[in-house]
Scaffold this motif. Structure first.
Motif, PDB file in Angstrom:
ATOM      1  N   GLY B 180       0.885  -1.269  -0.044  1.00  0.00           N
ATOM      2  CA  GLY B 180       0.194  -0.062  -0.097  1.00  0.00           C
ATOM      3  C   GLY B 180       0.940   1.192  -0.015  1.00  0.00           C
ATOM      4  N   VAL B 181       0.689   2.239  -0.788  1.00  0.00           N
ATOM      5  CA  VAL B 181       1.407   3.385  -0.974  1.00  0.00           C
ATOM      6  C   VAL B 181       0.272   4.732  -0.609  1.00  0.00           C
ATOM      7  CG1 VAL B 181       2.983   2.347  -2.324  1.00  0.00           C
ATOM      8  CG2 VAL B 181       1.114   3.554  -3.313  1.00  0.00           C
ATOM      9  N   ALA B 182       1.046   5.651  -0.290  1.00  0.00           N
ATOM     10  CA  ALA B 182       0.322   6.829   0.001  1.00  0.00           C
ATOM     11  C   ALA B 182       1.176   8.250  -0.170  1.00  0.00           C
ATOM     12  CB  ALA B 182      -0.507   6.987   1.259  1.00  0.00           C
ATOM     13  N   VAL B 183       0.854   9.218  -0.476  1.00  0.00           N
ATOM     14  CA  VAL B 183       1.531  10.337  -0.453  1.00  0.00           C
ATOM     15  C   VAL B 183       0.615  11.519   0.326  1.00  0.00           C
ATOM     16  CG1 VAL B 183       2.634  12.404  -1.722  1.00  0.00           C
ATOM     17  CG2 VAL B 183       2.881  10.032  -2.687  1.00  0.00           C
ATOM     18  N   GLU B 184       1.181  12.019   1.302  1.00  0.00           N
ATOM     19  CA  GLU B 184       0.381  13.152   1.987  1.00  0.00           C
ATOM     20  C   GLU B 184       1.230  14.317   1.678  1.00  0.00           C
ATOM     21  OE1 GLU B 184      -2.625  13.207   3.610  1.00  0.00           O
ATOM     22  OE2 GLU B 184      -3.050  11.269   3.128  1.00  0.00           O
ATOM     23  N   GLU B 185       0.716  15.378   1.259  1.00  0.00           N
ATOM     24  CA  GLU B 185       1.336  16.393   0.984  1.00  0.00           C
ATOM     25  C   GLU B 185       0.608  17.709   1.394  1.00  0.00           C
ATOM     26  OE1 GLU B 185       3.769  16.966  -2.448  1.00  0.00           O
ATOM     27  OE2 GLU B 185       3.163  19.250  -2.686  1.00  0.00           O
ATOM     28  N   VAL B 198       5.120  13.513   2.875  1.00  0.00           N
ATOM     29  CA  VAL B 198       5.356  12.317   3.435  1.00  0.00           C
ATOM     30  C   VAL B 198       4.968  11.260   2.593  1.00  0.00           C
ATOM     31  CG1 VAL B 198       4.894  10.832   5.382  1.00  0.00           C
ATOM     32  CG2 VAL B 198       5.442  13.155   5.956  1.00  0.00           C
ATOM     33  N   MET B 199       5.804  10.395   2.336  1.00  0.00           N
ATOM     34  CA  MET B 199       5.428   9.183   1.353  1.00  0.00           C
ATOM     35  C   MET B 199       5.649   8.087   1.936  1.00  0.00           C
ATOM     36  SD  MET B 199       7.647  10.731  -1.925  1.00  0.00           S
ATOM     37  CE  MET B 199       7.535  12.670  -1.674  1.00  0.00           C
ATOM     38  N   ALA B 200       4.503   7.047   1.935  1.00  0.00           N
ATOM     39  CA  ALA B 200       4.680   5.869   2.754  1.00  0.00           C
ATOM     40  C   ALA B 200       4.402   4.681   1.569  1.00  0.00           C
ATOM     41  CB  ALA B 200       3.765   6.026   3.734  1.00  0.00           C
TER      42      ALA B 200
END
Lengths: 797, 291, 158
Positions: B180-185, B198-200
């Motif tokens: 699972g991936v996510a970018v929270e900007e 933050v990228m996860a």
């Protein structure tokens, strides 16, 4: 004052969303903006600007720049001051104000970062910028006054050595007895509101091409200005040359927003360079120039308090509005800050007023015009305070507003400070907005989101927009060194087609379309038969102020309407001769003139044109002068005050302080709506600017008065993702003092939109009791407020 | 805002670019997509003596799978990477991160290598490459070498490349299927440089524990950061809300932000912590959902 | 390697050839050497989008490229959108929906929207907003631009 005789007009175009006549060429890339123009022998200039906010200039060495191949000339402040006067200031609303004036190039002292220090003209802009790097300036730094607090400090460094302090002036308006009202009031709410620096920021930077022909002693300009007649008069003042020797032409403007109303030093610099080199000189500012050389605005602190009775009746308003001016006055001086005091009572009846404007010099860039002028800050005062009062009193936000409106029959209503509002149905407008909020289901959206733990808020703002600046004598009385009338010429030619000449400038608002609508309907001709000409002082009439103060439609339009109606009379008289009828029995529709009620026999405007210009014999009545042309000058007896109620739905992220704008609607009344599509465009565009100013845009200065946001990377104009969809709803209460009933609309959105955002954020955070007082509302600032409120709440729980 | 005088040379291949760099020394600049360099030149904040244009070095424009990793040529346009099915399958975090890089028009010209070599600590690609433990291949007069991302970014706008080296490829380890991936900007506007991003990337073992976690942050230091401490808290743990909060709590000590006109350092520090929480949560939610 | 270089480029179907100083931006080349002033300069640092053009089929900021870079390329500018005196459906939709006021951002906006509709012929309002978010407009408040693009999409699909 209106035209006496009733006219049976064709009403085919006014009131309808006619597509703009301006658009096809703009869409095809055929517009001609200032930087698109080239004239023979033209060379290009660039300006060297001060890197320091406050310093003495001890030496300037231009020798290396002059030696660079391709450079024609380099001038400094001393060269310029020898042949040109200081930059004029036309707004002097504060009696006995100390006037901080300056030359277009600094002579021995700089007072803001970006102040022009020297200028180069070269074969092209590339070489001109190369030469700037070769100019050596020695500065002796002086102590810097970076902001209002620094400027007002008791031991503050002074910007002008012969002044007692940094205060340029102050002026109060008093009505009734404010102190007594406050002493006996049930409730007093107060706030210190600040609006950061912002600017109009048209997407096209300013520019000019100036040709000073020494052989004919004429000065010929292409200038990206909203006020060509004003520019011409001021050029004549600065150079002491006759107005008749100056021609100002205006190409397409890539937006103006007040920024292109003001008269700038670059025009003077280009003229001096042109005179010295014998070549036309183009100076177009680039974006970097623009951030320090085009007028900044909005920068104000407003410390105000409102007194009310327990039933919500406002009994008094008092306070002071500090204008944070820059290192010198712009063309409009203290005007914008003054106007916020004139509008701080808003749409409310407030019997006791004691309000002061105080303008203070700092080492920031000069304070100039930006759409809305002072009114957005006046709006912050009355809309923030009335909502704070509603909260204190436990009253509904709409109810408290409604309670304090003047009733329709109370108009014309004197505001208590200079303006008299002409007409209005304020409560109806408020109700219209509220009903649309209900219909569109915003409350359900808010409730649903809240149930999901999201913070949605609905904000309101009621605004007034004194428009149609303005009656010349009243304008003179309050300190404007210029007039406010508008002149128009309407001409029908020998083939029956119409040309309208106006001194107004089209900067994107679509006046060529609306003027053609007005002329076509009042003449009774097809709109395709009407051409509108603006932007040339040699062929177009005089406009007293320029295109500013939301006057293009009410004043420019009224003078065209009146001239058209008179010309229509002459057309009918000529036609009467051709038709062997009485002019009183004739009507004109779609360019065909016939006896009213019959269609058997008619003549066309082509026939009338022929009779008035070419084959006059037996056709033109003996008592008529040949040609078909009428001139009208309209000087309004009063301003026209439009108004509106705006609502906004926002979402606040309590963990980040980010604010998202979800939906926006406005109920608006600008009297007669000439073209609904274009009116909505004006409202939307103004709102977008206000929303940008409320959340994103700020010209940030540091302690050394260095501008930290001098690019589009840091000065954040809103994008399509930041601005919500809009819906507009109109009610039409005709302006009683304007023929045609039109009120201005250009500034409405900018006035309404700032306090609006605060209202919506407050509502989203109502459980925390947050009150937004500082603009723009940035995420870190709002997060601080949220956390403070949360800990206050936890502390008290 | 016109650039200062500059010479121009177009390199046909990497060797030619390296030779030109060697010849012209430190005043030469490589011109890739130009989305960062040309604005600086227009402001005259950068005045290189010569531009070495590598836009026609076609050998550097590719995306391919290579031995369990994703290999991207330095001159591959960001938009091509963003829309590549190969990339979406191998490193689904990458298209998501690219979505935040400027706007489509910028990404049409902007290159992966250009963004990495520019080394702006607020931009997304350097953080992503760092967080995913990518490797950068550079070529100089002495041949090729490979630099680990955490060694590549040395400071703001500074990398471990020598003046005569050209970045040729970016290698990213393939993320296991089901990551699972996510970018929270957090940015003032979409497309702006992040205040904090933050990228996860999170992968769970069959027992639900975290068996792979990669966390990166931009805008919080002079270099892009891989958040090792936060990763360590999560690795092997059940990704409960408490575990995620504990991981996020380590972030304050990992970052070293500075303030600017958009946000003070303290805000960035707080937001880094919040965004780690959000990004990890979002990544876990998206496990098994294709990018 | 020499200072001045010959650039030959096809713009809107015509071949333009000129000697260019390497520092000449593509925007200035198009505006001044080719006389195509419909491409506007609003910021010269790649943010406002007014200079957006199509280079070899994809949008690019003309202020962020040098003329010497496009030798041999095919470019479309706003002047290439209409056929003869006939506005194309996108331009017509902007006219119908008041998608422009001053017209300064419009050239770039049209080029951007052209690419957007090529890639996504049936965008949602949100997709249009994001698609044009790299192009600043100071006049319209964007809503009418979004409506214009959606109207054009509908017309072009039918």
């Amino acid at each position: 004052m209106t035209i006496a005789e009733p006219v049976h007009n064709q009403r085919k175009y006014v009131g309808t969303s006619v597509r703009r006549t301006e658009d096809p060429r703009l869409l095809a890339g055929r517009g001609q903006y200032i930087d698109d123009l080239t004239v023979p022998k033209m060379i290009e200039g660039a300006i060297l600007r001060s890197p320091l906010a406050h310093a003495r200039i001890t030496n300037i060495d231009v020798s290396r720049a002059l030696e660079l191949p391709g450079v024609f000339d380099v001038i400094t402040g001393k060269d310029l001051a020898a042949v040109a006067g200081q930059q004029p200031v036309i707004w002097l609303p504060i009696p006995d104000q100390r006037l901080a004036k300056t030359h277009a190039l600094a002579v021995d002292r700089v007072r803001w970062v970006g102040q022009a220090v020297a200028a180069v003209v070269a074969v092209d802009r590339y070489v001109a910028e190369d030469a700037l790097e070769l100019i050596e300036v020695d500065y002796e730094p002086l102590p810097v006054v970076a902001d209002l607090e620094a400027a007002l400090a008791p031991d503050a460094p002074k910007l002008y050595d012969d002044w007692p302090d940094n205060v340029s002036g102050s002026h109060s308006y008093k009505t009734g007895d404010a102190d007594a009202a406050f002493a006996s009031a049930d409730l007093v709410v107060s706030g210190s509101f600040t609006h950061g620096r912002a600017m109009g920021c048209p997407l096209e930077p300013r520019g000019c091409i100036v040709s000073w022909d020494s052989f004919s002693d004429t000065l010929d300009l292409w200038l990206s200005t909203q006020a060509p007649n004003l520019a011409r008069d001021l050029l004549a003042e600065v150079f002491e040359v006759p107005v008749s020797k100056i021609r100002v032409r205006t190409p397409n403007l890539g937006g103006g927003f007040g920024n292109k109303f003001d008269f700038y030093g670059e025009e003077i610099i280009a003229a001096v360079l042109s005179r010295r080199t014998g070549r036309p000189v183009k100076i177009v500012e680039d974006r970097a120039d623009s951030f320090v050389a085009t007028g900044h605005s909005r920068d104000q602190r407003l410390d105000f308090e409102m007194a009310l009775n327990n039933d919500g009746t406002i009994v008094g308003l008092r306070g002071i509005s500090y204008g944070v001016l820059g290192g010198a006055l712009s063309t409009v001086g203290a005007g914008p800050c003054w106007a916020s005091v004139l509008t701080c009572m808003g749409p409310y009846k407030i019997p006791n007023l004691d309000v002061t404007v105080k303008v203070v010099m700092t080492n920031r860039a000069p304070y100039g015009s930006y759409r809305g002028w002072g009114a957005p800050k006046g709006n912050i005062v009355h809309e923030r305070l009335i909502e704070m009062a509603a909260r204190e009193l436990g009253m509904d936000r709409a109810e408290i507003r409604r309670k304090n409106f003047p009733a329709p029959e109370e108009f014309p209503y004197f505001s208590g400070a200079a303006f008299t509002f002409d007409s209005g149905r304020y409560a109806d407008c408020l109700d219209l907005a509220m009903s649309k909020v209900e219909e569109l289901g915003w409350r359900e959206r808010q409730a649903k989101a809240r149930a999901e733990g999201r913070s949605l808020g609905i904000g309101y703002s009621f605004h007034i927009e004194p428009s149609g600046y303005g009656p010349s004598r009243i304008m003179n009385l309050v300190g404007l060194q210029h007039s406010g009338f508008d002149e128009a010429t309407v001409r029908m030619d020998s083939v029956g087609k119409v040309t309208v000449y106006s001194g107004q400038i089209n900067m994107g608002q679509g006046t060529h379309t609306t003027y053609a609508q007005i002329a076509a309907d009042n003449l009774g001709v097809p709109m395709e038969d009407v051409v509108v000409v603006t932007g040339d002082t040699d062929s177009c009439p005089y406009t007293g102020y320029g295109t500013g103060g939301s006057r293009g439609a009410p004043l420019g339009g009224a003078s065209i309407l009146r001239a058209s109606q008179r010309l229509r009379g002459k057309i009918l008289r000529v036609a009467a001769q051709l038709l062997e009828a009485s002019p009183d029995d004739l009507e004109i529709n779609d360019g065909q003139i016939s006896v009213r009620g019959t269609s058997s026999k008619s003549v066309s405007t082509r026939d009338v044109g022929d009779a008035a210009y070419r084959r006059l014999l037996d056709k033109l009545p003996e008592e008529e002068m040949p040609t078909l042309e009428e001139v009208d000058v309209f000087d309004p007896p009063n301003m026209a005050t439009s108004y509106g109620c705006t609502a906004l739905l926002v979402e606040v992220d309590r963990e980040t302080g980010m604010v998202s704008l979800l939906d926006c609607l406005q109920a608006h009344d600008c009297g007669t709506v000439l073209n609904p599509m274009l009116v909505d465009g004006q409202l939307a565009g103004g709102l977008a600017q206000a929303l940008g100013g409320a959340l994103l845009e700020e010209l940030v200065y540091d302690d050394e008065a260095q501008l930290k946001t001098a690019s589009f990377m840091d000065y954040l104009l809103p994008t399509a993702m930041d601005i919500p969809p809009f819906q507009f709803f109109h009610q039409e209460t005709p302006a009683p003092d304007i023929p045609g009933g039109v009120k201005g609309v250009g500034e409405a959105g900018t006035i309404a939109g700032v306090s609006l955002v605060a209202s919506a954020i407050d509502d989203a955070l109502s459980d925390l009791g947050v009150t937004v007082t500082r603009f723009p509302v940035t995420p870190p600032r709002l997060l601080d407020q949220i956390r403070e409120a949360q800990s206050r709440k936890e502390g008290s729980a | 805002m016109k650039p200062a005088a500059v010479k121009y040379a177009r390199a046909g291949d990497v060797q030619e670019a390296v030779a030109l760099l060697s010849e012209h020394g430190t005043d030469a600049k490589v011109l890739a997509g130009g989305q960062s360099l040309v604005p600086l030149m227009n402001f005259r904040l950068a005045s290189p003596s010569i531009l070495i244009d590598i836009n026609r070095v076609n050998e550097l424009a590719y995306v391919r799978e290579d031995n369990g990793s994703l290999l991207i040529g330095a001159m591959t346009r960001q938009r091509d990477v963003e829309t590549s099915p190969v990339v979406a399958a191998a490193v689904p975090l990458l298209p998501q991160a690219l979505h935040h890089v400027g706007h489509v028009t910028n990404r049409n010209r902007g290159t992966v290598g250009g963004s990495v070599a520019h080394a702006d600590p607020a931009s997304e690609l350097p953080a992503l490459v760092t967080g995913l433990a990518g490797e950068l291949t550079v070529e100089g007069p002495k041949g090729q070498r490979t630099i680990a991302a955490e060694d590549f970014f040395v400071g703001t706008f500074t990398t471990a490349m020598e003046y005569d080296e050209v970045l040729t490829a970016v290698r990213l380890p393939r993320l296991p299927a089901g990551t699972g991936v996510a970018v929270e900007e957090l940015a003032r506007r979409h497309g702006d440089f992040a205040i904090v991003a933050v990228m996860a990337a999170v992968h769970l073992a069959p027992d639900g524990s975290v068996d792979l976690v990669r966390l990166a942050a931009s805008g919080v230091d002079s270099v892009p950061l891989r958040l090792h401490s936060a990763e360590a808290v999560l690795a092997g743990a059940q990704p409960t809300a408490d575990a995620i909060a504990a991981a996020a709590a380590t972030v304050a000590a990992s970052v070293n932000p500075t303030g600017d006109v958009h946000a003070p350092a303290s805000y960035r520090r707080d937001m880094a912590q919040l965004l780690v929480k959000r990004a990890v949560g979002a990544a876990i939610e998206r496990i098994g959902v294709s990018a | 390697m020499s200072d001045s270089q010959t650039v030959s480029v096809t713009i809107n179907g015509h071949v333009y050839t000129a000697d260019c100083d390497p520092r000449l931006t593509l925007a200035d080349f198009i505006r001044h050497k080719c006389g195509l002033t419909g491409t506007h300069l609003g910021c010269e640092h790649g943010v406002c989008g007014a200079c957006t053009i199509m280079v070899d089929g994809r949008t690019a900021r003309a202020c962020l490229m040098l003329a010497v870079q496009v030798d041999g390329s095919t470019i479309t500018t706003v002047e290439g959108l209409a056929s003869g005196n006939e506005l194309n459906p996108l331009q017509e939709a902007f006219w119908d929906n008041h998608g422009l006021q001053c017209g300064f951002c419009t050239s770039g906006m049209l080029m951007c929207a052209t690419e957007l509709l090529e890639e996504n012929p049936d965008p949602s309002a949100e997709e249009v907003r994001e698609g044009i978010s790299g192009n600043l407009c100071r006049c319209t408040g964007y809503d009418s631009i979004v409506k214009s693009v959606l109207a054009a999409a509908e017309k072009m699909r039918s």
